[in-house]
Write a protein that holds these residues in place. Structure first.
Motif, PDB file in Angstrom:
ATOM      1  N   CYS A  55      38.147  46.977  34.458  1.00 20.78           N
ATOM      2  CA  CYS A  55      38.523  45.554  34.425  1.00 20.78           C
ATOM      3  C   CYS A  55      38.664  44.993  35.840  1.00 20.78           C
ATOM      4  N   THR A  56      39.315  45.737  36.734  1.00 14.99           N
ATOM      5  CA  THR A  56      39.454  45.256  38.112  1.00 14.99           C
ATOM      6  C   THR A  56      38.100  45.214  38.817  1.00 14.99           C
ATOM      7  N   TRP A  57      37.192  46.122  38.451  1.00 18.65           N
ATOM      8  CA  TRP A  57      35.838  46.046  39.020  1.00 18.65           C
ATOM      9  C   TRP A  57      35.145  44.761  38.592  1.00 18.65           C
ATOM     10  N   LEU A  58      35.276  44.393  37.336  1.00 22.26           N
ATOM     11  CA  LEU A  58      34.684  43.136  36.869  1.00 22.26           C
ATOM     12  C   LEU A  58      35.268  41.943  37.609  1.00 22.26           C
ATOM     13  N   ILE A  59      36.589  41.946  37.828  1.00 23.51           N
ATOM     14  CA  ILE A  59      37.232  40.841  38.548  1.00 23.51           C
ATOM     15  C   ILE A  59      36.735  40.784  39.994  1.00 23.51           C
ATOM     16  N   SER A  60      36.570  41.949  40.621  1.00 26.36           N
ATOM     17  CA  SER A  60      36.076  41.959  42.002  1.00 26.36           C
ATOM     18  C   SER A  60      34.651  41.410  42.082  1.00 26.36           C
ATOM     19  N   ILE A  61      33.809  41.753  41.117  1.00 24.94           N
ATOM     20  CA  ILE A  61      32.449  41.207  41.092  1.00 24.94           C
ATOM     21  C   ILE A  61      32.488  39.683  40.941  1.00 24.94           C
ATOM     22  N   LEU A  62      33.379  39.189  40.098  1.00 28.31           N
ATOM     23  CA  LEU A  62      33.506  37.744  39.904  1.00 28.31           C
ATOM     24  C   LEU A  62      33.978  37.062  41.175  1.00 28.31           C
ATOM     25  N   LEU A  63      34.952  37.649  41.867  1.00 23.04           N
ATOM     26  CA  LEU A  63      35.469  37.054  43.102  1.00 23.04           C
ATOM     27  C   LEU A  63      34.413  37.063  44.201  1.00 23.04           C
ATOM     28  N   PHE A  64      33.658  38.133  44.314  1.00 26.56           N
ATOM     29  CA  PHE A  64      32.602  38.180  45.327  1.00 26.56           C
ATOM     30  C   PHE A  64      31.507  37.149  45.021  1.00 26.56           C
ATOM     31  N   SER A  65      31.193  36.936  43.754  1.00 29.82           N
ATOM     32  CA  SER A  65      30.181  35.946  43.397  1.00 29.82           C
ATOM     33  C   SER A  65      30.658  34.526  43.675  1.00 29.82           C
ATOM     34  N   MET A  66      31.991  34.329  43.687  1.00 34.48           N
ATOM     35  CA  MET A  66      32.568  33.017  44.005  1.00 34.48           C
ATOM     36  C   MET A  66      32.877  32.875  45.488  1.00 34.48           C
TER      37      MET A  66
END
Length: 325
Positions: free
Chosen positions: A189-200
């Motif tokens: 779950c934290t990996w998914l959040i990190s991917i989202l933050l990097f894309s933003m």
């Protein structure tokens, strides 16, 4: 020759084993499909940003695929031994076989493979799974193995991990597997959040989430490490014993955790010391350039000889020609 060719009628033949686990095969297929899809659109990215984008893509998909796949693998702890052992109960017939023990987060796999495979007019090639995850009853699976008449080496190894065994390792392995699985789900779950933050383009918080992902992965290894180093009953087959060691899933998870740790720390340090290089890696250097108004938008020849120049703030200084009335 006996009536049943030396084998009792209530023993079934060897079950055909699927060559690999379909769960992790589906996960790997999904992530590979995503990788191929992104590679197809890779030529549309211009400049050196293409290399950085491809590196971020491969590393991100690799970390996510590993964290999700090791949940279902069965080789966190493995061991093999070759021995001459009795094949079935109520029979003195012995076979030469390779006996394998594979421990995962959700249960135990016991492998029995004849050496050679065809012996005593049978194909000796077994791979039996005994689960202990939520909703599964290990003792019931072991009892079903007794009812099916599985070979004696498989039942002997599986009995070591039952709740009634004097070894008393079932509870430790089961609890350690549950906690390790829980922390890995949180890491996913934290990996998914990190991917989202990097894309933003929120790089600092993305680095923090990547660091949290690494911490959760390493904690899952710590849970499994504690139970791995508890005293165990010997699994003896005549003069040889079956010993286990850390498997491929354990080392792959450790490598992924260290990779997340390095990338998270690197992102945070670069954001503090050299933010321009970090923006270059994430292809954000173009956003810092100032846009210059094209002089062709201004009239070449003003209609009036007397002109005043007004300075208008529009994010940048641009000159606007105004005619005096």
């Amino acid at each position: 020759m006996t009536l049943w060719n030396g084998s009792y009628p209530f023993y079934p033949g060897a079950n055909a084993c699927f060559p690999f686990d379909t769960t992790w095969a589906v996960i790997v297929t999904v992530f590979l499909s995503m990788l191929v899809t992104f590679i197809i659109i890779l030529p549309g990215i211009r400049g050196r940003g293409r290399l950085f984008w491809f590196m971020r893509l491969v590393l991100g998909l690799f970390m996510g695929a590993v964290v999700l796949t090791v949940q279902f693998t069965r080789d966190w702890e493995t061991g093999w031994v070759q021995a001459n052992t009795s094949y079935k109960s109520f029979s003195h017939v012995q076979v030469n076989a390779d006996i394998g023990l594979h421990i995962g987060l959700a249960g135990v796999n016991v492998t029995l493979r004849g050496n050679p495979v065809n012996q005593i007019n049978e194909t000796i090639n077994y791979n039996e799974h005994f689960p202990w995850n939520f909703g599964a009853d290990y003792d019931r699976s072991y009892s079903q193995g007794l009812e099916k008449g599985l070979p004696s080496p498989i039942l002997y190894v599986a009995e070591k991990f039952s709740t009634q065994s004097p070894c008393a390792v079932h509870r430790q392995y089961r609890i350690a597997g549950h906690y390790a699985s829980l922390t890995l789900w949180l890491a996913f779950c934290t990996w998914l959040i990190s991917i989202l933050l990097f894309s933003m383009s929120i790089l600092l918080y993305g680095g923090h989430m990547l660091l949290l992902t690494a911490t959760l992965i390493l904690f899952s290894l710590l849970f499994f490490f504690t139970v791995r180093n508890t005293p165990k009953c010997p699994i003896q087959f005549g003069p040889v014993s079956l010993r286990t060691d850390y498997g491929e899933s354990f080392w792959l998870t450790l490598a992924t955790g260290l990779l997340c740790l390095l990338l998270g720390l690197g992102t945070i340090i670069l954001n503090s010391l050299q933010p321009e290089k970090l923006k270059l890696i994430f292809s954000l250097d173009k956003s810092s350039k100032k846009e210059v108004w094209d002089k062709s938008c201004l009239p070449a020849k003003p209609s009036c000889s007397a002109q005043d120049v007004l300075m208008v703030p529009l994010g940048e200084l641009c000159q606007v020609t105004a005619t005096q009335l």
